[in-house]
Each structure stands twice: as C-alpha cells, then as structure tokens.
Design a protein around this motif. Structure first.
Motif, mmCIF file in Angstrom:
data_model
loop_
_atom_site.group_PDB
_atom_site.id
_atom_site.type_symbol
_atom_site.label_atom_id
_atom_site.label_comp_id
_atom_site.label_asym_id
_atom_site.label_seq_id
_atom_site.Cartn_x
_atom_site.Cartn_y
_atom_site.Cartn_z
ATOM 1 N N LEU A 65 0.763 -1.055 0.048
ATOM 2 C CA LEU A 65 0.035 -0.140 -0.138
ATOM 3 C C LEU A 65 0.795 1.335 0.209
ATOM 4 N N ALA A 66 0.244 2.370 -0.301
ATOM 5 C CA ALA A 66 1.120 3.620 -0.208
ATOM 6 C C ALA A 66 1.739 4.025 1.013
ATOM 7 N N ASP A 67 1.279 3.710 2.149
ATOM 8 C CA ASP A 67 1.982 4.061 3.310
ATOM 9 C C ASP A 67 3.088 2.913 3.721
ATOM 10 N N GLY A 68 3.277 1.957 2.787
ATOM 11 C CA GLY A 68 4.436 0.744 3.008
ATOM 12 C C GLY A 68 4.027 -0.288 3.305
ATOM 13 N N THR A 69 2.758 -0.646 4.132
ATOM 14 C CA THR A 69 2.187 -1.916 4.565
ATOM 15 C C THR A 69 2.178 -3.132 3.396
ATOM 16 N N ARG A 70 2.208 -4.055 3.698
ATOM 17 C CA ARG A 70 1.762 -5.139 2.803
ATOM 18 C C ARG A 70 0.561 -5.917 3.058
ATOM 19 N N THR A 71 -0.183 -6.221 2.217
ATOM 20 C CA THR A 71 -1.501 -6.711 2.268
ATOM 21 C C THR A 71 -1.739 -8.012 1.297
ATOM 22 N N CYS A 72 -2.539 -8.760 1.412
ATOM 23 C CA CYS A 72 -3.138 -9.596 0.449
ATOM 24 C C CYS A 72 -4.762 -9.520 0.582
ATOM 25 N N PRO A 73 -5.423 -8.847 -0.483
ATOM 26 C CA PRO A 73 -6.768 -8.568 -0.241
ATOM 27 C C PRO A 73 -7.655 -9.878 -0.715
ATOM 28 N N PHE A 74 -6.667 -10.777 -1.308
ATOM 29 C CA PHE A 74 -7.377 -11.858 -1.908
ATOM 30 C C PHE A 74 -7.515 -13.192 -1.048
ATOM 31 N N SER A 75 -8.804 -14.024 -1.121
ATOM 32 C CA SER A 75 -8.619 -15.315 -0.428
ATOM 33 C C SER A 75 -9.113 -16.264 -1.497
ATOM 34 N N VAL A 76 -8.727 -17.501 -1.551
ATOM 35 C CA VAL A 76 -9.273 -18.550 -2.127
ATOM 36 C C VAL A 76 -9.661 -19.673 -1.527
ATOM 37 N N GLN A 77 -10.794 -20.217 -1.853
ATOM 38 C CA GLN A 77 -11.335 -21.639 -1.163
ATOM 39 C C GLN A 77 -11.659 -22.586 -2.210
ATOM 40 N N PHE A 78 -11.690 -23.764 -1.795
ATOM 41 C CA PHE A 78 -12.005 -24.866 -2.804
ATOM 42 C C PHE A 78 -13.306 -25.938 -2.051
ATOM 43 N N PRO A 79 -14.188 -25.203 -2.158
ATOM 44 C CA PRO A 79 -15.519 -26.031 -1.462
ATOM 45 C C PRO A 79 -15.476 -27.377 -1.428
ATOM 46 N N GLU A 80 -15.299 -28.096 -2.407
ATOM 47 C CA GLU A 80 -15.258 -29.553 -2.464
ATOM 48 C C GLU A 80 -13.937 -30.212 -2.612
ATOM 49 N N GLY A 81 -12.973 -29.107 -1.982
ATOM 50 C CA GLY A 81 -11.339 -30.098 -1.879
ATOM 51 C C GLY A 81 -10.456 -29.625 -3.007
ATOM 52 N N GLN A 82 -9.222 -29.560 -2.797
ATOM 53 C CA GLN A 82 -8.299 -29.260 -3.794
ATOM 54 C C GLN A 82 -7.547 -30.252 -4.234
ATOM 55 N N ASN A 83 -7.846 -31.624 -4.217
ATOM 56 C CA ASN A 83 -7.387 -32.950 -4.671
ATOM 57 C C ASN A 83 -7.705 -33.016 -6.016
ATOM 58 N N ILE A 84 -6.667 -33.306 -6.998
ATOM 59 C CA ILE A 84 -7.051 -33.895 -8.388
ATOM 60 C C ILE A 84 -7.049 -35.455 -8.303
ATOM 61 N N VAL A 85 -7.892 -36.159 -8.348
ATOM 62 C CA VAL A 85 -7.987 -37.489 -8.471
ATOM 63 C C VAL A 85 -8.299 -38.131 -9.598
ATOM 64 N N LEU A 86 -7.516 -39.150 -9.866
ATOM 65 C CA LEU A 86 -7.612 -39.812 -11.210
ATOM 66 C C LEU A 86 -8.452 -41.000 -10.958
ATOM 67 N N SER A 87 -9.447 -41.157 -11.783
ATOM 68 C CA SER A 87 -10.153 -42.364 -11.900
ATOM 69 C C SER A 87 -9.602 -43.415 -12.553
ATOM 70 N N SER A 88 -10.268 -44.674 -12.500
ATOM 71 C CA SER A 88 -9.849 -45.948 -13.154
ATOM 72 C C SER A 88 -9.381 -45.691 -14.771
ATOM 73 N N ASP A 89 -10.698 -44.939 -15.409
ATOM 74 C CA ASP A 89 -10.363 -44.698 -16.949
ATOM 75 C C ASP A 89 -9.719 -43.501 -17.124
ATOM 76 N N GLY A 90 -8.761 -43.152 -16.316
ATOM 77 C CA GLY A 90 -7.891 -42.054 -16.495
ATOM 78 C C GLY A 90 -8.439 -40.512 -16.703
ATOM 79 N N THR A 91 -9.599 -40.318 -16.390
ATOM 80 C CA THR A 91 -9.960 -38.899 -16.281
ATOM 81 C C THR A 91 -9.900 -38.321 -14.986
ATOM 82 N N THR A 92 -9.669 -37.185 -14.522
ATOM 83 C CA THR A 92 -9.662 -36.464 -13.441
ATOM 84 C C THR A 92 -10.932 -35.699 -13.147
ATOM 85 N N ASN A 93 -11.320 -35.387 -11.872
ATOM 86 C CA ASN A 93 -12.356 -34.661 -11.406
ATOM 87 C C ASN A 93 -11.851 -32.834 -11.713
#
Length: 147
Positions: A65-93
């Motif tokens: 910011l202009a006064d020199g302080t640092r901030t992160c105004p963003f947030s991220v959420q993965f409501p159903e989780g953030q794991n990529i899961v490989l199915s038996s047929d090779g497709t991913t969620n």
C-alpha cells in the motif's frame, strides 16, 4: 532363448505430456462493490494430462500500500477440496474454486494468481487478476495465459 543369433530390435516411441489446467469460464469478472465489502467469483478448474493424484494450491499476490504496509486482499477456497483425483478410466475430477477480494483502502493491482500442483509444477496455466479503482468500487477482470 539361448540362441544368440536370433536377436530382435524393438523400437519404442511415446509422447510425454505435461500436466495442465484450464479454467472455466476463461475469465473472471467480480462485481463492483464499495470499499470494505467482499466480492467473490467462482471458477471451475479442469485438470488435463495428470498421470497421478495431485493437490492444487494457489500462490496469492501480496500488495504494498501507499503507506508501505503489505496486504493480501485475496482469498481462495475450494469448497469440494483441492485434490485432483485420477479415476480408473484416466479422467480427472474438476475442482471448484472461489476467489474473493476485499479491501478497505483504495488500491490498483495488475498481477498474477498462480495455481501450482504438489510437485511445484508451474507449467500450469495461470489466472491473472486485474484490479483497477472504479469510483470507490473495485472492478476485477481475470485473464488466462500460458506460462
């Protein structure tokens, strides 16, 4: 099998693919809101060419910011989780990702939000978030580009 005169040459070929992710929609537009009010958008992450399970994490930008302080105004959420899961047929969620922004101080921002797999694969596509001050409200446009 022990006859050394019956040797055969075997040639192998293949294609090596790097994991990638696509975003839907291909851009993210957050609604303008007054300062101090949270705005949020939802994107779907579509993994491609993953050969094993992985976990996506996000590197959020930190702003000064202009006064020199640092901030992160963003947030991220993965409501159903953030794991990529490989199915038996090779497709991913597909993964759902909520991107939020809130700031009580005026700021402008042009930068990147990186989506990285658990092996620190930065060859994934990246989501670029653009914020500009719009008469005491915030307007966000996210652009996608390949690294």
């Amino acid at each position: 099998l022990n006859d050394s005169s019956s040797r055969s040459m075997l040639t192998l070929s293949g294609t090596l693919r790097s994991p990638e992710i696509d975003f839907h929609p291909p851009f993210l537009m957050l609604m303008p809101v007054p300062l101090g009010v949270e705005t949020e958008g939802v994107i779907t992450i579509i993994p491609r060419d993953f050969i094993r399970q992985s976990r996506i994490r996000v590197r959020l930008p930190e702003l000064e910011l202009a006064d020199g302080t640092r901030t992160c105004p963003f947030s991220v959420q993965f409501p159903e989780g953030q794991n990529i899961v490989l199915s038996s047929d090779g497709t991913t969620n597909e993964l759902t990702c909520r991107v939020s922004f809130r700031s009580s101080k005026p700021m402008s921002f042009l930068g990147e939000m990186l989506f990285i797999d658990q092996e620190d694969n930065r060859l994934l596509e990246q989501q670029t978030i653009v914020f500009s001050l719009y008469t005491h409200t915030w307007h966000c446009t996210a652009l996608i580009k390949k690294l």
